[in-house]
Motif scaffolding. Sequence first.
Motif, mmCIF file in Angstrom:
data_model
loop_
_atom_site.group_PDB
_atom_site.id
_atom_site.type_symbol
_atom_site.label_atom_id
_atom_site.label_comp_id
_atom_site.label_asym_id
_atom_site.label_seq_id
_atom_site.Cartn_x
_atom_site.Cartn_y
_atom_site.Cartn_z
ATOM 1 N N LEU A 116 -12.104 21.560 16.252
ATOM 2 C CA LEU A 116 -12.231 21.334 16.928
ATOM 3 C C LEU A 116 -12.378 22.236 18.103
ATOM 4 O O LEU A 116 -12.609 23.436 16.994
ATOM 5 N N THR A 117 -13.590 22.402 18.947
ATOM 6 C CA THR A 117 -14.580 23.445 19.691
ATOM 7 C C THR A 117 -13.431 24.191 20.496
ATOM 8 O O THR A 117 -11.790 23.429 21.076
ATOM 9 N N LEU A 118 -13.548 25.337 20.659
ATOM 10 C CA LEU A 118 -12.773 25.793 22.072
ATOM 11 C C LEU A 118 -11.961 25.123 23.349
ATOM 12 O O LEU A 118 -11.894 25.146 23.348
ATOM 13 N N GLY A 119 -13.658 24.453 23.724
ATOM 14 C CA GLY A 119 -12.978 23.824 24.864
ATOM 15 C C GLY A 119 -12.606 23.023 24.884
ATOM 16 O O GLY A 119 -11.522 22.087 25.909
ATOM 17 N N GLN A 120 -12.270 21.968 23.094
ATOM 18 C CA GLN A 120 -11.737 20.803 23.640
ATOM 19 C C GLN A 120 -10.015 20.612 22.611
ATOM 20 O O GLN A 120 -9.496 20.401 22.848
ATOM 21 N N SER A 121 -9.803 22.099 21.607
ATOM 22 C CA SER A 121 -8.803 22.758 20.879
ATOM 23 C C SER A 121 -7.212 22.291 22.148
ATOM 24 O O SER A 121 -6.249 21.901 21.891
ATOM 25 N N ARG A 122 -7.759 22.638 23.456
ATOM 26 C CA ARG A 122 -6.302 22.666 24.636
ATOM 27 C C ARG A 122 -6.017 20.897 24.463
ATOM 28 O O ARG A 122 -4.391 21.141 25.119
ATOM 29 N N LYS A 123 -6.533 19.619 24.450
ATOM 30 C CA LYS A 123 -6.507 18.182 24.249
ATOM 31 C C LYS A 123 -5.177 18.007 22.633
ATOM 32 O O LYS A 123 -4.327 17.305 23.635
ATOM 33 N N LEU A 124 -5.481 19.009 22.315
ATOM 34 C CA LEU A 124 -3.776 18.497 21.221
ATOM 35 C C LEU A 124 -3.634 19.567 21.066
ATOM 36 O O LEU A 124 -2.219 19.130 21.552
ATOM 37 N N GLN A 125 -3.578 21.270 21.378
ATOM 38 C CA GLN A 125 -2.349 21.677 21.823
ATOM 39 C C GLN A 125 -1.475 21.816 22.992
ATOM 40 O O GLN A 125 -0.200 22.022 22.564
ATOM 41 N N ALA A 126 -1.899 21.279 23.318
ATOM 42 C CA ALA A 126 -0.848 20.885 25.197
ATOM 43 C C ALA A 126 -0.398 19.632 25.060
ATOM 44 O O ALA A 126 1.024 19.591 25.341
ATOM 45 N N ARG A 127 0.003 18.538 23.764
ATOM 46 C CA ARG A 127 0.665 17.753 23.499
ATOM 47 C C ARG A 127 2.172 17.862 22.706
ATOM 48 O O ARG A 127 1.992 19.064 22.367
ATOM 49 N N PRO A 128 2.835 18.272 23.881
ATOM 50 C CA PRO A 128 4.495 18.385 22.984
ATOM 51 C C PRO A 128 4.264 17.066 22.018
ATOM 52 O O PRO A 128 3.827 17.157 21.420
ATOM 53 N N GLY A 129 5.571 18.520 20.977
ATOM 54 C CA GLY A 129 5.878 18.438 19.686
ATOM 55 C C GLY A 129 6.003 18.974 18.776
ATOM 56 O O GLY A 129 4.726 19.474 18.985
ATOM 57 N N LYS A 130 6.274 19.134 17.718
ATOM 58 C CA LYS A 130 5.684 20.070 17.128
ATOM 59 C C LYS A 130 5.085 19.566 15.361
ATOM 60 O O LYS A 130 5.237 19.763 14.125
#
Length: 280
Positions: free
Chosen positions: A56-70
């Motif tokens: 993902l790009t810088l602008g979209q990465s948060r959509k993945l990393q903000a999700r809970p769980g490991k």
Amino acid sequence: MTPYRLNRLFNPLSGRALDVAVDHGFFGEASFIDGIESMSHVIDVLVGAAPDAIQLTLGQSRKLQARPGKDKPSLVMRTDVANVYGNPLDTHIFSHHVPNAIEEAVRLDAVAVCVNLMQLPGHPEIREANIRSIMALRKEATRYGMPLMIEPLVMQDNSHAGGYSVDGDIDKIVALVRQAVELGADLIKADPADDLSVYSRVIEVADGIPVLVRGGGRVDDRTLLERTARVLDAGASGIVYGRNIVQHPNPAGITAALMRILHEGASIDSALATLEEVAR
């Protein structure tokens, strides 16, 4: 470069990885976002499909990393943006990397960053810009222990082939992969070749640097799975597929099929059966 982040990219049993590239919107081409207009939905589907990583790009990465769980897929972050895919090309073409890209990747908990090394006929200035970006990123990547994935991309002339068409000449691919190694790649994201029977040359010239093979244009399911098996047999450490997954009518199914080939050594027919078994 330390291996700690790469331990979250590669499967511990097979030693291979499937990275799903969904960084197409970065390049400003309308056709590139067909099927990925809603990135929140795309990431929902991909997280459920559970590939090893999502690119993902810088602008979209948060959509993945903000999700809970490991247990969500690892993040590979795209670091550079260019306008080299249009047909015709713009009168001024460029390639730039994101300022402070490595620090951003560390903050986002990425397992690697990806940067282009493009060979575009008649435009050596783009390759020069890529090399400058790679050298700047390599310095910071070393400082922070962030794996650097270099993407050698041998392109055809846009006026003949249209935007985003690759040149499958094995000699050109081998030369550019070798340059990526010389520039300090920790990972290589390489073009497929027109003749896959000689793809072991790419693995040989990478000489221990893991090679993940790009997907190229959309093909039918059997062709995609057969091509995947062949590059793995040649020694590739994984694949980075985009449109063949995210524009597929059953992204979860094709992901499951590819993961079976990568991590279980499944046959093509068995992988195709898996695709059909996974709900759309």
